[in-house]
Structure formats: C-alpha cells, structure tokens
Design an enzyme around this catalytic site. Structure first.
Site, PDB file in Angstrom:
ATOM      1  N   LYS A  49       5.439  -1.665  -0.812  1.00  0.00           N
ATOM      2  CA  LYS A  49       6.105  -1.076  -1.981  1.00  0.00           C
ATOM      3  C   LYS A  49       7.613  -1.330  -1.969  1.00  0.00           C
ATOM      4  CE  LYS A  49       5.146   3.224  -1.208  1.00  0.00           C
ATOM      5  NZ  LYS A  49       4.272   3.217  -0.035  1.00  0.00           N
ATOM      6  N   ARG A 105       4.175  11.890  -5.186  1.00  0.00           N
ATOM      7  CA  ARG A 105       3.110  11.678  -4.201  1.00  0.00           C
ATOM      8  C   ARG A 105       2.066  12.780  -4.225  1.00  0.00           C
ATOM      9  NH1 ARG A 105       4.924   8.243   0.968  1.00  0.00           N
ATOM     10  NH2 ARG A 105       6.848   7.533   0.076  1.00  0.00           N
ATOM     11  N   ARG A 151       6.255  -3.638  11.883  1.00  0.00           N
ATOM     12  CA  ARG A 151       7.532  -3.117  11.399  1.00  0.00           C
ATOM     13  C   ARG A 151       8.154  -2.183  12.440  1.00  0.00           C
ATOM     14  NH1 ARG A 151       7.632   0.220   5.846  1.00  0.00           N
ATOM     15  NH2 ARG A 151       6.947   1.953   7.102  1.00  0.00           N
ATOM     16  N   ARG A 204      11.405   2.491  13.435  1.00  0.00           N
ATOM     17  CA  ARG A 204      11.289   3.696  12.620  1.00  0.00           C
ATOM     18  C   ARG A 204      10.473   4.712  13.383  1.00  0.00           C
ATOM     19  NH1 ARG A 204       9.933   3.122   6.252  1.00  0.00           N
ATOM     20  NH2 ARG A 204       8.551   4.827   6.825  1.00  0.00           N
ATOM     21  N   ARG A 206      -0.427   9.293   8.386  1.00  0.00           N
ATOM     22  CA  ARG A 206       0.187   9.065   7.068  1.00  0.00           C
ATOM     23  C   ARG A 206      -0.815   8.473   6.088  1.00  0.00           C
ATOM     24  NH1 ARG A 206       4.636   5.460   9.044  1.00  0.00           N
ATOM     25  NH2 ARG A 206       5.098   5.012   6.878  1.00  0.00           N
TER      26      ARG A 206
END
Ligand code: ADP
Length: 185
Positions: free
Chosen positions: A13, A88, A125, A131, A142
């Site tokens: 996204k 969301r 990632r 992160r 998630r």
C-alpha cells in the site's frame, strides 16, 4: 480525487500510494507514517501509539480519529487526497463519513495479497528497516487483526459501488500499471 487504499499489511500500500499520489498531485496521507513521525519526534501521541503498534494492535480510535481529522483540515487536503491506512474499522468508516460531510470518497482501491506472500515480504522489510512491529509473530497477529477488523470494509465499500481490487503481487511497476488501468488513469 478522494481515494482510499486498503489491503493487508505487506501488500504494498505505502509504495503504491506514494507513486499514485505523486502522479495525481494529491497528498498521500498515511496513518502509519503519521504515527511513526510522532514516534520519531517523541510526542505524547507517539508514545501512546507505540504500545499498540509494537503489539500489532490498532491504535485506539480516540487517538487515531483526531489525528486524521487534523490532517484532513490542512489546506493541501481540501481538493483531494489518497488516504492510506484509514479507515481500518467500521467505526472509523462512520467517523470518516462524518469528517467528509458533503464531499465523498471517489474510489477505494484494495491491494490484495495472500498471507504467505506478505509474511515473506514483511520479514524482508524487517531485516532492512528494523521496524519494531515486523517480527513473524507480530506480523501474523497483524494479519489476523486485518482479517477480523478491516477486511469487512471491503464488502461495505463494494456495496457503495466504489471498490476497485488489484493484486499487489508482482513487480512494483506492474502493480502501478494495473492500478492505473483499474482506476482509468
Ligand atoms: P501496515 O499496513 O503494514 O500494518 P502501517 O504503517 O499502515 O502498516 O500501520 C502500522 C501500525 O500503525 C498499525 O499496525 C497500527 O498499529 C497503526 N495504525 C495505522 N493506521 C491505523 C488506523 N487507522 N487505526 C488504528 N491503528 C492504525
């Protein structure tokens, strides 16, 4: 042009939203980025959001809605925007409808991707960007939160006749091309 982009974590996204917003000349408003900017600046909002983000949970609406409302009130967002990561939940949809009042969302773009593919992408990632919400356990959590709380929004927006779905798997430029075609750009 008022656009929303949705999809499971790792569907791409953020990447596609940045490209699309630039092409359309509208601001890219990413709630994840807004939270991370608050974290980096160590604001009270950032500290509050961190607990939830690190656990792979959604930040409470009491924090999120006000942050989005503020951002939408900026001058650059009056003629259009690409919203990434909001709404969301069904409650956030109601909130956004209320924020927009007379104007409405033109299109909702869903970037789809299957679980195994996105887990692999997110782990990659994690190794690159460090992160704190990108460990495998948190990633799977998630994904579950997305399926339970956010996936139902797809049907809701489909019912409004504004949903466009594109596969997020494939090379970045191929996905961009598919999105452009799907949106008639
Ligand atoms: P991803 O789509 O990969 O989950 P984001 O950068 O969009 O990544 O979001 C990171 C985190 O920020 C989410 O897991 C959540 O904790 C928080 N967040 C972002 N948008 C929202 C929202 N609309 N409502 C609640 N929490 C949010």
């Amino acid at each position: 042009m008022r656009l929303l982009i949705m999809g499971p974590p790792g569907a791409g996204k953020g990447t596609q939203a940045a490209i699309l917003a630039e092409r359309l000349g509208i601001p890219h408003i990413s709630t994840g980025d807004l939270f991370r900017a608050n974290l980096a600046n160590n604001t009270a909002l950032g500290q509050e959001a961190k607990k939830f983000m690190d656990a792979g949970e959604y930040v409470p609406d009491s924090v999120t809605n006000d942050m989005v409302r503020d951002r939408l009130e900026s001058d650059d967002a009056t003629s259009g925007f690409l919203m990434d990561g909001y709404p969301r939940t069904l409650a956030q949809v109601a909130e956004l409808d209320e924020m927009l009042a007379d104007s409405s969302i033109d299109r909702v773009l869903v970037l789809s991707a299957d679980t195994d593919a996105v887990v692999a992408r997110l782990l990659h990632r994690a190794s690159e960007q460090q992160r704190s919400d990108d460990s495998e356990e948190i990633i799977r959590h998630r994904m579950n939160v997305y399926s339970e709380q956010t996936a139902p929004l797809i049907e809701l927006y489909a019912g409004r006749g504004i949903l466009v779905e594109v596969s997020g798997l494939g090379a970045v430029n191929e996905v961009t091309e598919d999105i452009s075609n799907a949106l008639g750009l």
